[in-house]
Motif scaffolding. Structure first.
Motif, PDB file in Angstrom:
ATOM      1  N   GLU A 290       1.896  -6.241 136.673  1.00 45.76           N
ATOM      2  CA  GLU A 290       2.274  -5.662 135.384  1.00 45.76           C
ATOM      3  C   GLU A 290       1.061  -5.667 134.474  1.00 45.76           C
ATOM      4  O   GLU A 290       0.128  -6.436 134.665  1.00 45.76           O
ATOM      5  N   TRP A 291       1.101  -4.812 133.483  1.00 41.82           N
ATOM      6  CA  TRP A 291       0.171  -4.892 132.379  1.00 41.82           C
ATOM      7  C   TRP A 291       0.947  -5.498 131.222  1.00 41.82           C
ATOM      8  O   TRP A 291       2.090  -5.118 130.962  1.00 41.82           O
ATOM      9  N   VAL A 292       0.320  -6.421 130.531  1.00 44.86           N
ATOM     10  CA  VAL A 292       0.924  -7.061 129.371  1.00 44.86           C
ATOM     11  C   VAL A 292       0.095  -6.671 128.153  1.00 44.86           C
ATOM     12  O   VAL A 292      -1.081  -7.010 128.063  1.00 44.86           O
ATOM     13  N   PHE A 293       0.713  -5.933 127.244  1.00 45.60           N
ATOM     14  CA  PHE A 293       0.054  -5.485 126.018  1.00 45.60           C
ATOM     15  C   PHE A 293       0.320  -6.508 124.922  1.00 45.60           C
ATOM     16  O   PHE A 293       1.483  -6.832 124.663  1.00 45.60           O
ATOM     17  N   LEU A 294      -0.732  -6.999 124.268  1.00 43.34           N
ATOM     18  CA  LEU A 294      -0.528  -7.800 123.066  1.00 43.34           C
ATOM     19  C   LEU A 294      -0.235  -6.824 121.947  1.00 43.34           C
ATOM     20  O   LEU A 294      -0.942  -5.818 121.788  1.00 43.34           O
ATOM     21  N   VAL A 295       0.808  -7.097 121.204  1.00 41.14           N
ATOM     22  CA  VAL A 295       1.242  -6.182 120.139  1.00 41.14           C
ATOM     23  C   VAL A 295       1.477  -6.951 118.849  1.00 41.14           C
ATOM     24  O   VAL A 295       1.653  -8.169 118.849  1.00 41.14           O
ATOM     25  N   GLY A 296       1.496  -6.198 117.786  1.00 40.11           N
ATOM     26  CA  GLY A 296       1.809  -6.760 116.479  1.00 40.11           C
ATOM     27  C   GLY A 296       3.304  -6.778 116.280  1.00 40.11           C
ATOM     28  O   GLY A 296       4.088  -6.597 117.213  1.00 40.11           O
TER      29      GLY A 296
ATOM     30  N   THR B 294       5.285   1.064 118.204  1.00 38.58           N
ATOM     31  CA  THR B 294       4.400   2.155 118.632  1.00 38.58           C
ATOM     32  C   THR B 294       4.306   2.192 120.147  1.00 38.58           C
ATOM     33  O   THR B 294       4.423   3.248 120.771  1.00 38.58           O
ATOM     34  N   LEU B 295       4.111   1.038 120.740  1.00 41.07           N
ATOM     35  CA  LEU B 295       3.976   0.950 122.189  1.00 41.07           C
ATOM     36  C   LEU B 295       5.283   1.307 122.890  1.00 41.07           C
ATOM     37  O   LEU B 295       5.296   2.078 123.855  1.00 41.07           O
ATOM     38  N   ILE B 296       6.387   0.778 122.395  1.00 37.90           N
ATOM     39  CA  ILE B 296       7.693   1.058 123.001  1.00 37.90           C
ATOM     40  C   ILE B 296       8.040   2.536 122.861  1.00 37.90           C
ATOM     41  O   ILE B 296       8.567   3.147 123.793  1.00 37.90           O
ATOM     42  N   SER B 297       7.726   3.113 121.740  1.00 36.83           N
ATOM     43  CA  SER B 297       7.993   4.539 121.527  1.00 36.83           C
ATOM     44  C   SER B 297       7.221   5.391 122.528  1.00 36.83           C
ATOM     45  O   SER B 297       7.759   6.357 123.084  1.00 36.83           O
ATOM     46  N   ALA B 298       5.962   5.045 122.778  1.00 34.96           N
ATOM     47  CA  ALA B 298       5.166   5.791 123.759  1.00 34.96           C
ATOM     48  C   ALA B 298       5.763   5.662 125.159  1.00 34.96           C
ATOM     49  O   ALA B 298       5.865   6.654 125.896  1.00 34.96           O
ATOM     50  N   ALA B 299       6.170   4.451 125.531  1.00 35.23           N
ATOM     51  CA  ALA B 299       6.780   4.245 126.853  1.00 35.23           C
ATOM     52  C   ALA B 299       8.087   5.018 126.974  1.00 35.23           C
ATOM     53  O   ALA B 299       8.339   5.675 127.999  1.00 35.23           O
ATOM     54  N   ARG B 300       8.904   4.976 125.935  1.00 35.23           N
ATOM     55  CA  ARG B 300      10.178   5.715 125.962  1.00 35.23           C
ATOM     56  C   ARG B 300       9.935   7.211 126.089  1.00 35.23           C
ATOM     57  O   ARG B 300      10.632   7.905 126.833  1.00 35.23           O
ATOM     58  N   GLY B 301       8.959   7.726 125.360  1.00 36.21           N
ATOM     59  CA  GLY B 301       8.648   9.150 125.438  1.00 36.21           C
ATOM     60  C   GLY B 301       8.233   9.561 126.840  1.00 36.21           C
ATOM     61  O   GLY B 301       8.671  10.597 127.351  1.00 36.21           O
ATOM     62  N   LEU B 302       7.396   8.756 127.474  1.00 32.92           N
ATOM     63  CA  LEU B 302       6.969   9.051 128.847  1.00 32.92           C
ATOM     64  C   LEU B 302       8.143   9.012 129.812  1.00 32.92           C
ATOM     65  O   LEU B 302       8.280   9.891 130.672  1.00 32.92           O
ATOM     66  N   LEU B 303       8.987   8.011 129.683  1.00 26.92           N
ATOM     67  CA  LEU B 303      10.141   7.903 130.581  1.00 26.92           C
ATOM     68  C   LEU B 303      11.124   9.044 130.359  1.00 26.92           C
ATOM     69  O   LEU B 303      11.713   9.561 131.317  1.00 26.92           O
TER      70      LEU B 303
ATOM     71  N   ASP C 151       6.547 -13.721 114.747  1.00 25.56           N
ATOM     72  CA  ASP C 151       6.685 -12.520 113.922  1.00 25.56           C
ATOM     73  C   ASP C 151       5.350 -11.818 113.668  1.00 25.56           C
ATOM     74  O   ASP C 151       5.320 -10.723 113.134  1.00 25.56           O
ATOM     75  N   ARG C 152       4.236 -12.426 114.086  1.00 23.27           N
ATOM     76  CA  ARG C 152       2.921 -11.803 113.900  1.00 23.27           C
ATOM     77  C   ARG C 152       2.408 -11.132 115.178  1.00 23.27           C
ATOM     78  O   ARG C 152       1.819 -10.066 115.129  1.00 23.27           O
ATOM     79  N   PHE C 153       2.610 -11.795 116.321  1.00 21.80           N
ATOM     80  CA  PHE C 153       2.155 -11.263 117.605  1.00 21.80           C
ATOM     81  C   PHE C 153       3.265 -11.345 118.632  1.00 21.80           C
ATOM     82  O   PHE C 153       4.102 -12.244 118.575  1.00 21.80           O
ATOM     83  N   GLY C 154       3.219 -10.432 119.561  1.00 17.16           N
ATOM     84  CA  GLY C 154       4.152 -10.451 120.662  1.00 17.16           C
ATOM     85  C   GLY C 154       3.512  -9.794 121.860  1.00 17.16           C
ATOM     86  O   GLY C 154       2.293  -9.584 121.894  1.00 17.16           O
ATOM     87  N   ALA C 155       4.330  -9.445 122.827  1.00 19.23           N
ATOM     88  CA  ALA C 155       3.815  -8.800 124.028  1.00 19.23           C
ATOM     89  C   ALA C 155       4.885  -7.900 124.627  1.00 19.23           C
ATOM     90  O   ALA C 155       6.076  -8.161 124.490  1.00 19.23           O
ATOM     91  N   VAL C 156       4.418  -6.847 125.265  1.00 21.95           N
ATOM     92  CA  VAL C 156       5.285  -5.935 126.000  1.00 21.95           C
ATOM     93  C   VAL C 156       4.676  -5.806 127.389  1.00 21.95           C
ATOM     94  O   VAL C 156       3.501  -5.466 127.530  1.00 21.95           O
ATOM     95  N   ALA C 157       5.467  -6.104 128.417  1.00 23.50           N
ATOM     96  CA  ALA C 157       5.011  -6.017 129.802  1.00 23.50           C
ATOM     97  C   ALA C 157       5.650  -4.799 130.450  1.00 23.50           C
ATOM     98  O   ALA C 157       6.793  -4.449 130.156  1.00 23.50           O
ATOM     99  N   MET C 158       4.885  -4.151 131.321  1.00 22.76           N
ATOM    100  CA  MET C 158       5.391  -2.978 132.040  1.00 22.76           C
ATOM    101  C   MET C 158       4.594  -2.790 133.323  1.00 22.76           C
ATOM    102  O   MET C 158       3.496  -3.341 133.451  1.00 22.76           O
ATOM    103  N   PRO C 159       5.128  -2.008 134.269  1.00 22.22           N
ATOM    104  CA  PRO C 159       4.356  -1.725 135.477  1.00 22.22           C
ATOM    105  C   PRO C 159       2.996  -1.111 135.119  1.00 22.22           C
ATOM    106  O   PRO C 159       2.890  -0.353 134.146  1.00 22.22           O
ATOM    107  N   ALA C 160       1.977  -1.460 135.892  1.00 17.59           N
ATOM    108  CA  ALA C 160       0.611  -1.015 135.594  1.00 17.59           C
ATOM    109  C   ALA C 160       0.498   0.504 135.492  1.00 17.59           C
ATOM    110  O   ALA C 160      -0.192   1.018 134.601  1.00 17.59           O
ATOM    111  N   GLU C 161       1.173   1.230 136.367  1.00 17.83           N
ATOM    112  CA  GLU C 161       1.071   2.697 136.335  1.00 17.83           C
ATOM    113  C   GLU C 161       1.603   3.265 135.026  1.00 17.83           C
ATOM    114  O   GLU C 161       0.994   4.145 134.413  1.00 17.83           O
ATOM    115  N   LEU C 162       2.743   2.766 134.575  1.00 15.17           N
ATOM    116  CA  LEU C 162       3.288   3.201 133.293  1.00 15.17           C
ATOM    117  C   LEU C 162       2.358   2.772 132.165  1.00 15.17           C
ATOM    118  O   LEU C 162       2.128   3.521 131.213  1.00 15.17           O
TER     119      LEU C 162
END
Length: 160
Positions: free
Chosen positions: A75-81, A141-150, A35-46
């Motif tokens: 993939e790029w893996v973002f460490l997220v809160g 925040t990260l997911i919202s940015a990815a969704r907006g781009l897509l 519940d403190r840290f997680g990760a979001v993975a996505m293609p490097a270009e995105l």
């Protein structure tokens, strides 16, 4: 970051000084999503595009921890809160499925995130190393940015 490290324990110490609650297993250092840290993975270009959006909108120009693995089609893996907002509703589950169709994966609580052990770009490496465990974007925040781009990409294709 790891130039003076000679063991897994020393690498773990570097991460702990940054505020990450890491563990050592199989001669590797890892962080377990919770519940403190997680990760979001996505293609490097995105991922690159998400970084640009967050740098413009949220002033995340430096220090956003991103790791990757040295291989083709990486993939790029973002460490997220933590995620902020409401629990997952059926409509939101549909949006998560849409993200998954574009290669975006949200690591769930309990999943292990293997962290880089060296400064070399072989195996797991930091695209952007962490500065402090407190300086990670919220998962939403990260997911919202990815969704907006897509969504913008989908809209531009609709006009063609």
């Amino acid at each position: 970051m790891f130039e003076s490290c000679h063991s897994v324990t020393e690498v773990a110490y570097v991460y702990r000084r940054l505020g990450f609650a890491v563990s050592c297993a199989h001669d590797r250092v890892s962080l377990v999503a919770d519940d403190r840290f997680g990760a979001v993975a996505m293609p490097a270009e995105l991922g690159k595009q998400v970084c640009e959006v967050l740098a413009e909108e949220q002033d995340w120009s430096e220090g956003m921890p991103i790791l990757s693995y040295a291989r083709a089609r990486r993939e790029w893996v973002f460490l997220v809160g933590p995620a902020w907002g409401r629990p997952l509703s059926p409509g939101r589950a549909r949006r998560v499925a849409d993200l998954e169709n574009h290669g975006v994966r949200v690591l769930e609580s309990g999943q292990r995130i293997w962290l880089p052990m060296t400064d070399n770009q072989t195996g797991w490496f930091w695209v952007s190393p962490p500065q402090d465990a407190k300086l990670v974007p919220a998962r939403t925040t990260l997911i919202s940015a990815a969704r907006g781009l897509l969504e913008r990409r989908r809209m531009s294709l609709a006009w063609v």
